[in-house]
Design a protein around this motif. Structure first.
Motif, PDB file in Angstrom:
ATOM      1  N   UNK A   1       4.567  -9.582  -0.920  1.00  0.00           N
ATOM      2  CA  UNK A   1       3.247 -10.128  -0.480  1.00  0.00           C
ATOM      3  C   UNK A   1       2.419  -8.488  -1.122  1.00  0.00           C
ATOM      4  N   UNK A   2       2.156  -7.647  -0.792  1.00  0.00           N
ATOM      5  CA  UNK A   2       1.370  -6.103  -0.390  1.00  0.00           C
ATOM      6  C   UNK A   2       2.709  -5.062  -1.353  1.00  0.00           C
ATOM      7  N   UNK A   3       1.684  -4.097  -1.935  1.00  0.00           N
ATOM      8  CA  UNK A   3       2.107  -2.879  -1.827  1.00  0.00           C
ATOM      9  C   UNK A   3       1.853  -1.639  -0.971  1.00  0.00           C
ATOM     10  N   UNK A   4       2.356  -0.767  -0.472  1.00  0.00           N
ATOM     11  CA  UNK A   4       1.869   0.256   0.233  1.00  0.00           C
ATOM     12  C   UNK A   4       0.567   0.881  -0.064  1.00  0.00           C
ATOM     13  N   UNK A   5      -0.268   0.849  -0.533  1.00  0.00           N
ATOM     14  CA  UNK A   5      -1.575   1.235  -0.605  1.00  0.00           C
ATOM     15  C   UNK A   5      -2.765   1.261  -2.075  1.00  0.00           C
ATOM     16  N   UNK A   6      -3.545   1.309  -1.692  1.00  0.00           N
ATOM     17  CA  UNK A   6      -4.283   1.294  -2.767  1.00  0.00           C
ATOM     18  C   UNK A   6      -5.781   2.882  -3.194  1.00  0.00           C
ATOM     19  N   UNK A   7      -5.847   3.061  -4.706  1.00  0.00           N
ATOM     20  CA  UNK A   7      -6.889   4.477  -4.025  1.00  0.00           C
ATOM     21  C   UNK A   7      -8.008   3.589  -3.653  1.00  0.00           C
ATOM     22  N   UNK A   8      -9.246   3.899  -2.691  1.00  0.00           N
ATOM     23  CA  UNK A   8     -10.057   3.596  -2.075  1.00  0.00           C
ATOM     24  C   UNK A   8     -11.099   4.527  -2.755  1.00  0.00           C
ATOM     25  N   UNK A   9     -12.975   3.785  -2.155  1.00  0.00           N
ATOM     26  CA  UNK A   9     -13.448   4.998  -2.450  1.00  0.00           C
ATOM     27  C   UNK A   9     -15.129   4.007  -3.212  1.00  0.00           C
ATOM     28  N   UNK A  10     -15.353   3.939  -4.406  1.00  0.00           N
ATOM     29  CA  UNK A  10     -16.579   2.826  -4.797  1.00  0.00           C
ATOM     30  C   UNK A  10     -16.122   1.451  -4.616  1.00  0.00           C
ATOM     31  N   UNK A  11     -15.107   0.751  -4.684  1.00  0.00           N
ATOM     32  CA  UNK A  11     -14.123  -0.253  -4.684  1.00  0.00           C
ATOM     33  C   UNK A  11     -13.124  -0.592  -3.502  1.00  0.00           C
ATOM     34  N   UNK A  12     -12.723  -1.266  -2.135  1.00  0.00           N
ATOM     35  CA  UNK A  12     -11.383  -0.981  -1.713  1.00  0.00           C
ATOM     36  C   UNK A  12     -10.546  -0.960  -2.322  1.00  0.00           C
ATOM     37  N   UNK A  13     -10.728  -1.931  -3.348  1.00  0.00           N
ATOM     38  CA  UNK A  13      -9.282  -1.587  -4.442  1.00  0.00           C
ATOM     39  C   UNK A  13     -10.078  -0.491  -6.448  1.00  0.00           C
ATOM     40  N   UNK A  14      -9.623   0.810  -5.268  1.00  0.00           N
ATOM     41  CA  UNK A  14     -10.295   0.847  -6.438  1.00  0.00           C
ATOM     42  C   UNK A  14      -9.310   1.786  -7.258  1.00  0.00           C
ATOM     43  N   UNK A  15      -9.881   2.204  -9.313  1.00  0.00           N
ATOM     44  CA  UNK A  15      -9.275   2.821  -9.755  1.00  0.00           C
ATOM     45  C   UNK A  15      -8.133   3.465  -9.062  1.00  0.00           C
ATOM     46  N   UNK A  16      -6.917   4.086 -10.367  1.00  0.00           N
ATOM     47  CA  UNK A  16      -6.217   4.594  -9.870  1.00  0.00           C
ATOM     48  C   UNK A  16      -4.697   4.282  -9.457  1.00  0.00           C
ATOM     49  N   UNK A  17      -4.085   5.066  -9.405  1.00  0.00           N
ATOM     50  CA  UNK A  17      -2.330   4.610  -9.370  1.00  0.00           C
ATOM     51  C   UNK A  17      -2.419   3.810  -8.105  1.00  0.00           C
ATOM     52  N   UNK A  18      -1.800   3.012  -7.690  1.00  0.00           N
ATOM     53  CA  UNK A  18      -1.200   2.071  -7.223  1.00  0.00           C
ATOM     54  C   UNK A  18       0.031   2.132  -6.536  1.00  0.00           C
ATOM     55  N   UNK A  19      -0.246   2.001  -5.398  1.00  0.00           N
ATOM     56  CA  UNK A  19       0.454   2.768  -4.955  1.00  0.00           C
ATOM     57  C   UNK A  19       1.883   1.398  -4.307  1.00  0.00           C
ATOM     58  N   UNK A  20       2.502   1.184  -5.460  1.00  0.00           N
ATOM     59  CA  UNK A  20       3.353  -0.137  -5.693  1.00  0.00           C
ATOM     60  C   UNK A  20       4.385  -0.544  -6.313  1.00  0.00           C
ATOM     61  N   UNK A  21       5.007  -1.143  -6.366  1.00  0.00           N
ATOM     62  CA  UNK A  21       6.149  -1.724  -7.694  1.00  0.00           C
ATOM     63  C   UNK A  21       7.839  -0.651  -7.060  1.00  0.00           C
ATOM     64  N   UNK A  22       7.259  -0.795  -5.907  1.00  0.00           N
ATOM     65  CA  UNK A  22       8.826   0.243  -5.299  1.00  0.00           C
ATOM     66  C   UNK A  22       9.495  -1.033  -4.341  1.00  0.00           C
ATOM     67  N   UNK A  23       9.119  -1.947  -4.271  1.00  0.00           N
ATOM     68  CA  UNK A  23      10.293  -3.207  -4.231  1.00  0.00           C
ATOM     69  C   UNK A  23      10.497  -3.979  -4.782  1.00  0.00           C
ATOM     70  N   UNK A  24      10.463  -3.904  -5.951  1.00  0.00           N
ATOM     71  CA  UNK A  24      10.967  -4.488  -6.941  1.00  0.00           C
ATOM     72  C   UNK A  24      12.015  -4.230  -7.690  1.00  0.00           C
TER      73      UNK A  24
END
Length: 453
Positions: free
Chosen positions: A351-374
Motif C-alpha cells: 500500500x505504501x512506499x518506505x518514505x517521501x520528501x517532507x518540508x513544504x508539503x507532507x509529501x514534498x517533491x524529490x526522490x520517492x523512497x518507493x518501488x522496491x516492492x515491485x
C-alpha cells in the motif's frame, strides 16, 4: 520501556505553552520566508537548473487560480497575469518579473528577484516574454507542465496556448517540463530551514506523547486522541501538515491507509498509531508517527509477541536510515527495507512506499523512497538521486494478518536530513513503545489529562 509517568507528562504540558502565547506560532517568529526565499533562488536554483539541464524557466502567476509555486518565486500576490523568468548564466541565475504596472511597484519592494519590469495596460505580456527568451538564446526552456510532479503542473492550457503562440517555432521546440528543476530545487532545504523543521519535529513528537497521556482504556476513542491534538495545535498556533480531516490519523485497529480517526474505543492489547504533522510559519511541515501499547490489567510489560513486532518495525526504520545517503536513488532505500521485511517475517506492505520528501508539503517533491516492492525496473520519482540537504519522512514496517481480511501494521515513521556522509534523524527517534496502563493496574499512574469530548 517509556511509561506514561505523571511527572513527565506534567512537565511536557507546562513546557509547551511557555514556547508561545496562545494561538501564536511557537516555532517560527516574525517572517523569515522573504529572506530565505531569496537565498534559495540565489544559492540553490542555479545548481538545480544545471542538474536539470535547463537554461530558462518561466512561471506564470495570476489571481484566484495561481500557480502552486507562486509563493516560491514571489508571485503569491499576483492580480493580473505576471511572468517570472529565471535565466541561467553560468553558475548564477538572472531573475526577473514582467508585472502589470498596477502591481509592479509593490512587487519591486518585496520580490526576491533581480529586476521587476512594468507591463503597461494593453501591452502583450506573452510577446514580452517571448522577446526576453529570444534574447537569452536558451537551449531548453522549462514550463510548469508535468504529468508526474503535481506542483510543477500549474500552467493552464490557455496560458500555454498563449505562450506558444507568442514564441517562434524554434523556441517552441525548446519547451520542456519543469519537473526536474522543481524537484531538484525544492527538495533541498537550506540549513536554516532544517533547523525550523527540527524544532517543529520536536514539538510534533511532544504533542503525541501528551495525547497518549489522556488515554483511558475502555473509554477513550481514537477520535478523542485526535481532538486533543487539534486542541493543542490551536493553543500553540500551528496548522495542519495535510488535509485537516485526516490529521492526525489515530488508529488502534486494523490498517486503514490514509484516514480520519474513528469512534473505535481503545482497549487493552491495542497498539495505537498516531500519524501526525504540523505546519509552522505557514509553510514548513512535519510528518511523524508515534506508537503506544495498552497494557492489560495487571500487566507491567508488553507481551513478548507484541514486543517482537515493535522491535522489527523499529529496526526496519533503522535499515532505511542506513541506506539513505547521497548518490543513491529512492528505489535503493525502499529496496533495503523490503529485504529486511522479508527477513523479519513481515507480510508485504504494498500500500505504501518506505518514505517521501517532507518540508513544504507532507509529501514534498524529490526522490520517492518507493518501488522496491515491485518486480520491475526502477521508474518514476524513485529513480531520483538523493542529495545533501533533502529531508525525508520514512517508515519501518512490520505487518501481520489478523483474521482472513484484516491487516495490522506498525509503521515506525521518523524524519531525517541527508548529510555529506549519510543521514541523521532530526530528533531522537522513538526507541520504546509508550505504555498505557489499564484501569485497576496496581502501582500504575492514571493519565493526568481527561480526553476531550
Amino acid at each position: 520501556m517509556k511509561r506514561v509517568q505523571s511527572a513527565l507528562v506534567t512537565a511536557l504540558l507546562l513546557a509547551a505553552p511557555l514556547a508561545s502565547a496562545a494561538g501564536k506560532d511557537s516555532i517560527v517568529s516574525g517572517d523569515p520566508w522573504p529572506r530565505i526565499r531569496k537565498e534559495r533562488i540565489q544559492k540553490l536554483l542555479p545548481q538545480a537548473m544545471a542538474r536539470a539541464n535547463v537554461d530558462a524557466w518561466v512561471v506564470l502567476c495570476r489571481e484566484n487560480d495561481n500557480d502552486p509555486l507562486a509563493i516560491h518565486v514571489g508571485g503569491e500576490n499576483a492580480g493580473g497575469t505576471a511572468a517570472f523568468l529565471f535565466l541561467r548564466q553560468g553558475d548564477t541565475v538572472r531573475s526577473l518579473a514582467l508585472s502589470p504596472v498596477s502591481e509592479a511597484t509593490a512587487l519591486r519592494e518585496v520580490a526576491p528577484l533581480d529586476e521587476v519590469i512594468s507591463v503597461e495596460r494593453g501591452q502583450d505580456l506573452y510577446a514580452q516574454v517571448a522577446a526576453r527568451l529570444a534574447a537569452a538564446k536558451p537551449a531548453r526552456i522549462a514550463i510548469n507542465a508535468s504529468t508526474s510532479v503535481t506542483v510543477a503542473d500549474g500552467l493552464s492550457s490557455s496560458q500555454r496556448a498563449a505562450l506558444e503562440k507568442a514564441l517562434s517555432p524554434a523556441l517552441r521546440k525548446k519547451l520542456v517540463s519543469s519537473e526536474d528543476v522543481v524537484s531538484e530545487w525544492l527538495s533541498v532545504k537550506l540549513p536554516e530551514e532544517v533547523d525550523i523543521l527540527r524544532k517543529a519535529a520536536a514539538l510534533t513528537a511532544q504533542l503525541q506523547i501528551e495525547a497518549y497521556a489522556t488515554v483511558v482504556p475502555g473509554k477513550t476513542r481514537d477520535s478523542d486522541v485526535a481532538k486533543f491534538l487539534k486542541k493543542r495545535m490551536a493553543e500553540l498556533g500551528v496548522g495542519d501538515a495535510w488535509a485537516p480531516d485526516q490529521n492526525p490519523a489515530v488508529n488502534s485497529g486494523p490498517l486503514r491507509g490514509h484516514s480520519h480517526a474513528t469512534e473505535k474505543v481503545i482497549q487493552s492489547g491495542d497498539f495505537i498509531q498516531t500519524d501526525f504533522g504540523i505546519r509552522v510559519g505557514n509553510l514548513w511541515v512535519t510528518d511523524i508517527q508515534r506508537f503506544a501499547y495498552v497494557l492489560a490489567p495487571g500487566q507491567k510489560e508488553v507481551p513478548k509477541d507484541a514486543l517482537a513486532k515493535w522491535e522489527k518495525g523499529r529496526q526496519g526504520n533503522r535499515v532505511a536510515l542506513a541506506a539513505l545517503k547521497p548518490g543513491v536513488s529512492g528505489w535503493d532505500v525502499d529496496k533495503a527495507q523490503r529485504v529486511w521485511m522479508s527477513e523479519a517475517g513481515s507480510e508485504p506492505m504494498n500500500m505504501f512506499g518506505t518514505g517521501h520528501p517532507v518540508g513544504y508539503w507532507a509529501h514534498d517533491v524529490g526522490p520517492a523512497l518507493s518501488g522496491g516492492a515491485k518486480d520491475k525496473p526502477k521508474q518514476g520519482q524513485s529513480t531520483r538521486i538523493i542529495r545533501v540537504g533533502q529531508v525525508f519522512a520514512f517508515d519501518g514496517f512490520f505487518a501481520w494478518k489478523e483474521g482472513p481480511d484484516a491487516m495490522r501494521v506498525l509503521s515506525v515513521e521518523e524524519m531525517a536530513v541527508v548529510t555529506e556522509t549519510g543521514a541523521e534523524y532530526l530528533i531522537p527517534p522513538q526507541e520504546d513503545l509508550v505504555l498505557i496502563p489499564s484501569p485497576g493496574t496496581p502501582g500504575q499512574p492514571s493519565p493526568v489529562a481527561p480526553a476531550p469530548r
